[in-house]
Design an enzyme around this catalytic site. Sequence first.
Site, short mmCIF file in Angstrom:
data_model
loop_
_atom_site.label_atom_id
_atom_site.label_comp_id
_atom_site.label_asym_id
_atom_site.label_seq_id
_atom_site.Cartn_x
_atom_site.Cartn_y
_atom_site.Cartn_z
N ARG A 1 26.39 39.53 41.33
CA ARG A 1 26.49 39.51 42.69
C ARG A 1 25.22 40.18 43.59
O ARG A 1 24.85 41.06 43.12
CB ARG A 1 27.93 40.78 43.07
CG ARG A 1 27.85 41.17 44.41
CD ARG A 1 29.01 42.13 44.90
NE ARG A 1 30.24 41.46 44.61
CZ ARG A 1 31.48 41.86 45.29
NH1 ARG A 1 31.15 42.89 46.04
NH2 ARG A 1 32.50 41.04 45.24
N CYS B 1 40.72 39.49 51.33
CA CYS B 1 39.84 39.74 50.32
C CYS B 1 39.88 41.16 49.67
O CYS B 1 39.58 41.40 48.65
CB CYS B 1 38.56 38.98 50.07
SG CYS B 1 37.54 39.22 51.46
N ARG C 1 42.64 39.18 41.15
CA ARG C 1 41.22 39.08 40.80
C ARG C 1 41.18 39.34 39.36
O ARG C 1 40.22 38.48 38.94
CB ARG C 1 40.48 40.30 41.66
CG ARG C 1 40.35 39.90 43.17
CD ARG C 1 39.81 38.86 43.74
NE ARG C 1 38.54 38.38 43.04
CZ ARG C 1 37.56 39.14 43.42
NH1 ARG C 1 37.65 40.00 44.11
NH2 ARG C 1 36.49 38.58 42.79
N ASP D 1 38.96 38.52 57.12
CA ASP D 1 37.83 39.62 56.29
C ASP D 1 37.13 40.60 57.27
O ASP D 1 37.24 40.27 58.27
CB ASP D 1 36.76 38.28 55.84
CG ASP D 1 35.65 39.11 54.87
OD1 ASP D 1 35.94 40.17 54.33
OD2 ASP D 1 34.81 38.06 54.25
N GLN E 1 36.96 34.87 44.35
CA GLN E 1 38.10 35.53 45.32
C GLN E 1 39.00 34.39 45.57
O GLN E 1 40.28 34.37 45.59
CB GLN E 1 37.53 35.68 46.47
CG GLN E 1 38.46 36.24 47.58
CD GLN E 1 38.97 37.73 47.12
OE1 GLN E 1 38.46 38.53 46.82
NE2 GLN E 1 40.34 37.87 47.49
N HIS F 1 32.17 32.80 47.34
CA HIS F 1 32.90 34.05 46.61
C HIS F 1 33.68 33.20 45.84
O HIS F 1 34.89 33.45 46.11
CB HIS F 1 33.35 34.97 47.61
CG HIS F 1 33.67 36.40 46.91
ND1 HIS F 1 33.64 36.57 45.55
CD2 HIS F 1 34.59 37.34 47.30
CE1 HIS F 1 34.11 37.96 45.28
NE2 HIS F 1 34.45 38.24 46.11
N1 NVA Z 1 32.50 38.81 53.38
C1 NVA Z 1 32.67 40.09 52.69
C2 NVA Z 1 33.25 39.98 51.54
C3 NVA Z 1 33.57 41.15 50.49
C4 NVA Z 1 34.47 41.00 49.46
C5 NVA Z 1 31.29 40.60 52.27
O1 NVA Z 1 30.35 39.89 51.88
O2 NVA Z 1 31.05 41.91 52.53
N1 CP Z 2 37.21 41.47 47.16
C1 CP Z 2 35.97 41.67 46.53
O1 CP Z 2 35.25 41.07 46.30
O2 CP Z 2 36.07 43.06 46.54
P1 CP Z 2 34.78 44.01 45.83
O3 CP Z 2 33.90 43.89 46.85
O4 CP Z 2 35.29 45.36 45.81
O5 CP Z 2 34.53 43.43 44.74
#
Ligand code: NVA
Ligand code: CP
Length: 331
Positions: free
Chosen positions: A108, A274, A318, A233, A138, A135
Amino acid sequence: MAVNLKGRSFLTLMDFTPEEIRYMLDLAHDLKAKKRAGIKGELLKGKNIVLLFEKTSTRTRCAFEVGAMDEGAGVTFLDSKSSQMGKKESLEDTAKVLGRFFDGIEYRGYDQEVVENLAKFAGVPVWNGLTDVDHPTQILADMLTMEEHIAKPLNRCKVVFVGDIRNNMAYAWMYGCAKMGMHFVAYGPKELADQVDADVVARAREVAAETGAVIEVSSDIASIKGADVLYTDIWASMGEEDQIPERVRMLTPFRVTEEMLEATGNDDVIFLHCLPSFHDFETTMAKSQKELGYDIREVTDEVFRGRHSKVFDEAENRMHTIKAVMVATIA
Ligand code: NVA
Ligand code: CP
């Protein structure tokens, strides 16, 4: 034709055929039923995986850890502070070293190029746990949740993504809907619609032409009519917090409310997110921004906790879907 994903990386849904995505979803349904039945698994026994996180996480990290441990694998977690990656050791060298130790690598971070390069050099499957532009794990969880709550096949469903329509989740959904022949609408303000990556839309539409999917970007509330899923989101993704004032200005009219759910005209519409979500002021960030005059809630508490909301089923999924990705690619 039999599907075999052994040895494959999972970097974006664009790399997979609809049949391969179907296979991972079916496997996730099966693994979820198995876990619910209390059956212990050994599908990943003798395997070891490593989780690389350059951004924070609750669900993704725990999904990989619990998913792996449920099926007997060992797990190592490394964040950017506790490894040499990128600082004292190049990405290429890190990938080559980790590929000697582990059977699979989760990443990540920021650039999609990083996860692609890890896959290029590691020699073992690499799984994308979120980048700035995608992502994919997800989306598998979201589709699994849709199949549990909507009594029609995915290719007859309409998904409306509301809010920051130029973020990683919006793009991941475009790809997922294109692949699975779904109707996708990115519904947000004109200023953000103008910033949507034209290349992402073009690639999604190219796939859509083959699968029967429809990919739309709209600022018109009429476009949400008939939605089976209303999805949102946070308004400022990880690393974009300095843009909160501007996003609040643009996105306040796009907060998901009961009225917006009603505007879909579908009494059975489900609300998905998410997570993490700002739906109240019980977080330090929502509180501190409120003190500065910014209400960063992308959804009302009423909707988040209401009867349409399936967000905690989605969060649980998830784990089942990420487990399926690991089993499909390294078992
Ligand atoms: N768009 C958000 C998704 C988190 C799961 C981010 O990248 O922070
Ligand atoms: N939805 C998601 O990816 O959550 P986290 O950022 O907690 O992993």
